[in-house]
Design a protein around this motif. Structure first.
Motif, mmCIF file in Angstrom:
data_model
loop_
_atom_site.group_PDB
_atom_site.id
_atom_site.type_symbol
_atom_site.label_atom_id
_atom_site.label_comp_id
_atom_site.label_asym_id
_atom_site.label_seq_id
_atom_site.Cartn_x
_atom_site.Cartn_y
_atom_site.Cartn_z
ATOM 1 N N HIS A 1 0.850 -1.184 0.000
ATOM 2 C CA HIS A 1 0.000 0.000 0.000
ATOM 3 C C HIS A 1 0.882 1.230 0.000
ATOM 4 O O HIS A 1 1.751 1.371 0.869
ATOM 5 N N GLN A 2 0.683 2.104 -0.978
ATOM 6 C CA GLN A 2 1.395 3.371 -0.997
ATOM 7 C C GLN A 2 0.670 4.332 -0.056
ATOM 8 O O GLN A 2 -0.523 4.586 -0.234
ATOM 9 N N LEU A 3 1.404 4.830 0.920
ATOM 10 C CA LEU A 3 0.806 5.722 1.897
ATOM 11 C C LEU A 3 0.614 7.104 1.258
ATOM 12 O O LEU A 3 1.586 7.803 0.972
ATOM 13 N N GLY A 4 -0.644 7.453 1.005
ATOM 14 C CA GLY A 4 -0.942 8.717 0.359
ATOM 15 C C GLY A 4 -0.556 9.911 1.218
ATOM 16 O O GLY A 4 -0.445 9.808 2.443
ATOM 17 N N GLU A 5 -0.360 11.043 0.571
ATOM 18 C CA GLU A 5 0.057 12.237 1.312
ATOM 19 C C GLU A 5 -0.964 12.644 2.348
ATOM 20 O O GLU A 5 -0.603 13.149 3.422
ATOM 21 N N ALA A 6 -2.248 12.430 2.080
ATOM 22 C CA ALA A 6 -3.286 12.810 3.044
ATOM 23 C C ALA A 6 -3.259 11.930 4.290
ATOM 24 O O ALA A 6 -3.735 12.332 5.351
ATOM 25 N N GLU A 7 -2.703 10.714 4.167
ATOM 26 C CA GLU A 7 -2.653 9.787 5.303
ATOM 27 C C GLU A 7 -1.453 10.038 6.210
ATOM 28 O O GLU A 7 -1.456 9.640 7.378
ATOM 29 N N ARG A 8 -0.414 10.640 5.667
ATOM 30 C CA ARG A 8 0.856 10.721 6.398
ATOM 31 C C ARG A 8 0.784 11.532 7.687
ATOM 32 O O ARG A 8 1.384 11.117 8.694
ATOM 33 N N PRO A 9 0.085 12.682 7.725
ATOM 34 C CA PRO A 9 0.056 13.434 8.988
ATOM 35 C C PRO A 9 -0.483 12.615 10.157
ATOM 36 O O PRO A 9 0.109 12.597 11.240
ATOM 37 N N PHE A 10 -1.596 11.912 9.939
ATOM 38 C CA PHE A 10 -2.159 11.119 11.035
ATOM 39 C C PHE A 10 -1.233 9.981 11.425
ATOM 40 O O PHE A 10 -1.025 9.714 12.616
ATOM 41 N N GLU A 11 -0.684 9.279 10.437
ATOM 42 C CA GLU A 11 0.195 8.153 10.774
ATOM 43 C C GLU A 11 1.416 8.615 11.566
ATOM 44 O O GLU A 11 1.843 7.944 12.495
ATOM 45 N N PHE A 12 1.971 9.750 11.179
ATOM 46 C CA PHE A 12 3.109 10.281 11.934
ATOM 47 C C PHE A 12 2.684 10.637 13.356
ATOM 48 O O PHE A 12 3.334 10.229 14.332
ATOM 49 N N MET A 13 1.587 11.380 13.502
ATOM 50 C CA MET A 13 1.157 11.831 14.827
ATOM 51 C C MET A 13 0.678 10.667 15.694
ATOM 52 O O MET A 13 0.862 10.673 16.915
ATOM 53 N N LEU A 14 0.075 9.668 15.087
ATOM 54 C CA LEU A 14 -0.371 8.490 15.835
ATOM 55 C C LEU A 14 0.780 7.870 16.609
ATOM 56 O O LEU A 14 0.616 7.415 17.745
ATOM 57 N N ASN A 15 1.953 7.853 15.998
ATOM 58 C CA ASN A 15 3.128 7.252 16.629
ATOM 59 C C ASN A 15 3.884 8.245 17.503
ATOM 60 O O ASN A 15 4.182 7.971 18.669
ATOM 61 N N ALA A 16 4.189 9.420 16.956
ATOM 62 C CA ALA A 16 5.079 10.354 17.651
ATOM 63 C C ALA A 16 4.454 10.928 18.913
ATOM 64 O O ALA A 16 5.176 11.274 19.867
ATOM 65 N N LEU A 17 3.125 11.045 18.957
ATOM 66 C CA LEU A 17 2.484 11.607 20.148
ATOM 67 C C LEU A 17 2.496 10.641 21.328
ATOM 68 O O LEU A 17 2.112 11.022 22.434
ATOM 69 N N ARG A 18 2.935 9.421 21.120
ATOM 70 C CA ARG A 18 3.121 8.489 22.243
ATOM 71 C C ARG A 18 4.319 8.871 23.104
ATOM 72 O O ARG A 18 4.439 8.433 24.248
ATOM 73 N N LEU A 19 5.222 9.679 22.548
ATOM 74 C CA LEU A 19 6.467 10.008 23.239
ATOM 75 C C LEU A 19 6.283 11.214 24.153
ATOM 76 O O LEU A 19 5.794 12.257 23.724
ATOM 77 N N ASN A 20 6.720 11.077 25.393
ATOM 78 C CA ASN A 20 6.593 12.182 26.342
ATOM 79 C C ASN A 20 7.307 13.429 25.854
ATOM 80 O O ASN A 20 6.822 14.550 26.038
ATOM 81 N N HIS A 21 8.487 13.240 25.249
ATOM 82 C CA HIS A 21 9.266 14.401 24.826
ATOM 83 C C HIS A 21 8.848 14.905 23.452
ATOM 84 O O HIS A 21 9.367 15.929 22.991
ATOM 85 N N GLY A 22 7.921 14.226 22.788
ATOM 86 C CA GLY A 22 7.430 14.694 21.512
ATOM 87 C C GLY A 22 8.456 14.599 20.394
ATOM 88 O O GLY A 22 9.271 13.671 20.366
ATOM 89 N N PHE A 23 8.448 15.599 19.503
ATOM 90 C CA PHE A 23 9.305 15.522 18.326
ATOM 91 C C PHE A 23 9.610 16.931 17.818
ATOM 92 O O PHE A 23 8.827 17.869 18.017
ATOM 93 N N PRO A 24 10.745 17.094 17.136
ATOM 94 C CA PRO A 24 11.052 18.383 16.507
ATOM 95 C C PRO A 24 10.231 18.558 15.237
ATOM 96 O O PRO A 24 9.990 17.596 14.503
ATOM 97 N N GLN A 25 9.830 19.796 14.969
ATOM 98 C CA GLN A 25 8.977 20.047 13.811
ATOM 99 C C GLN A 25 9.653 19.652 12.505
ATOM 100 O O GLN A 25 9.004 19.157 11.586
ATOM 101 N N ASP A 26 10.957 19.851 12.405
ATOM 102 C CA ASP A 26 11.617 19.520 11.137
ATOM 103 C C ASP A 26 11.614 18.014 10.879
ATOM 104 O O ASP A 26 11.702 17.569 9.727
ATOM 105 N N LEU A 27 11.502 17.198 11.941
ATOM 106 C CA LEU A 27 11.408 15.757 11.748
ATOM 107 C C LEU A 27 10.086 15.398 11.060
ATOM 108 O O LEU A 27 10.048 14.524 10.191
ATOM 109 N N TYR A 28 9.022 16.072 11.461
ATOM 110 C CA TYR A 28 7.729 15.847 10.801
ATOM 111 C C TYR A 28 7.861 16.057 9.302
ATOM 112 O O TYR A 28 7.387 15.252 8.494
#
Length: 389
Positions: free
Chosen positions: A301-328
């Motif tokens: 399955h090719q992950l469409g551009e519209a799907e990527r924000p949620f998939e990224f946030m679904l994982n990264a928001l599990r981290l207490n320290h979060g993430f740098p914006q440029d990583l997104y």
């Protein structure tokens, strides 16, 4: 924007068999009803692995996680065959984790896994209370669990994780805190501490046992966190605690939307390349998987551009320290500006701290993580399979 950088690459290896499937487990695991076909299965794994490595353009593998099922049913010699296939591709400092059930271990196996190249053990203790262990269908008792952890450390494993559950049938806050104290006394570098949930398709979902109520669960969580903090453990992810230098590097790559190859029955993978993010999955049935591996014609399955924000946030928001914006931006190929309104909404609800250059969940956001993550769902809520835990 475009995907100009490739993230770190990990490898997940799945062994699907257990002595007995636990009634709460919704992972791809199967009760072993006859002799373990480890030679045949590892032969299939190696074909699968060769094909996966060929499509990853020589990128180094920074971590390996061997999960299941119960990988500690597999002999050290067969584990060594898998790791030897990574010669030249495995980073010299790679973290190589094996999941282990205390009921399947002895001192010779520990030494064999160490010699095969395993650098980190994840021991599925779940509880040190025999009544609780019986209630959730585990094959080991508390004495076996303690002995397994002590043997692992005596064998030379300096990186050990204990899986510990709370909210078990008949468990009180005092019992959960006692489990936490015993875990700390055993002195592992890492503890995974998570609540028992009734997942669809499990025996417990069909016939629920009597579980603690929400108030009791909240007390359990608070008391256990206090025990862990006093012993020097700090939450860095919603269900993971570690002492300094012992965070799980493999899971961090998942949570930060890194790439990973998945080999074995039911395994999933994610690979970035040629401006695309591709997800791939293997058949869940061990028999179907071994029959299909000669073709390696796996669903993608090719992950469409519209799907990527949620998939990224679904994982990264599990981290207490979060993430740098440029990583997104580098991991999704999308401009952070597109989700700024959603971040501001989360910030207004006190679920998110969103400062220049950094994004992290607040304590309230971690407590109500599902609510926070759901803010980033695509408009049509059509998402692909998230990364394996």
């Amino acid at each position: 924007m475009s995907l100009q950088q490739q993230p770190p690459l990990s490898l997940y290896v799945h062994f699907p068999w257990c002595v007995r499937k636990c009634p709460y487990c919704d992972f791809n695991s199967h009760t072993l009803r006859r002799e373990l076909p480890e030679q045949t299965y590892v032969d299939a794994l190696l074909k699968d692995l060769d094909e996966e490595l060929s499509r990853s353009a020589g990128r180094p593998v920074v971590s390996v996680f061997i999960g299941g099922g119960t990988p500690s049913l597999i002999s050290p010699e067969q584990i060594a065959r898998v790791l030897e296939r990574l010669a030249g591709r495995l980073d010299p400092d790679a973290e190589v984790t094996l999941e282990a059930n205390p009921g399947t271990l002895d001192s010779s196996r520990f030494a064999g896994y160490r010699d095969a190249g395993i650098t980190r053990l994840s021991v599925g203790v779940q509880s040190f209370d025999d009544r609780c262990l019986r209630a959730i269908g585990r094959i080991h008792d508390s004495g076996t669990a303690r002995a397994a952890v002590e043997m692992a450390m005596a064998t030379g494993f300096s990186r050990v994780n204990l899986d510990l559950m709370y909210g078990l049938p008949g468990q009180t806050a005092a019992m959960a805190a006692t489990d936490a104290r015993i875990a700390c006394e055993l002195d592992p570098g890492h503890i995974s501490h998570y609540q028992l949930t009734l997942e669809p398709g499990t025996v417990f979902h069909k016939s629920p046992p009597p579980l603690p109520d929400d108030n009791s669960l909240w007390r359990m969580q608070l008391e256990c966190v206090a025990v862990f903090a006093a012993a020097g453990y700090r939450h860095y992810e919603i269900s993971a605690l570690a002492r300094p230098g012992h965070r799980c590097r493999h899971n961090l790559n998942y949570w930060l939307f890194g790439d990973y190859l998945g080999v074995g029955a039911g395994a999933h993978g994610k690979l970035t390349g040629n401006g695309q993010i591709t997800r791939r999955h293997k058949p869940r049935s061990p028999g179907h998987y071994m029959a299909a591996v000669t073709r390696c014609d796996w669903p993608e399955h090719q992950l469409g551009e519209a799907e990527r924000p949620f998939e990224f946030m679904l994982n990264a928001l599990r981290l207490n320290h979060g993430f740098p914006q440029d990583l997104y931006q580098s991991r999704t190929g999308r401009d952070i500006a597109e989700i700024l309104p959603l971040c501001r909404t989360a910030q207004a609800r006190k679920l998110l701290e969103f400062e220049e250059g950094w994004c992290r969940p607040t304590p309230l956001g971690r407590r109500f993580l599902d609510d926070l993550q759901s803010l980033f769902l695509p408009a049509d809520s059509a998402t692909s399979q998230p990364a394996e835990p």
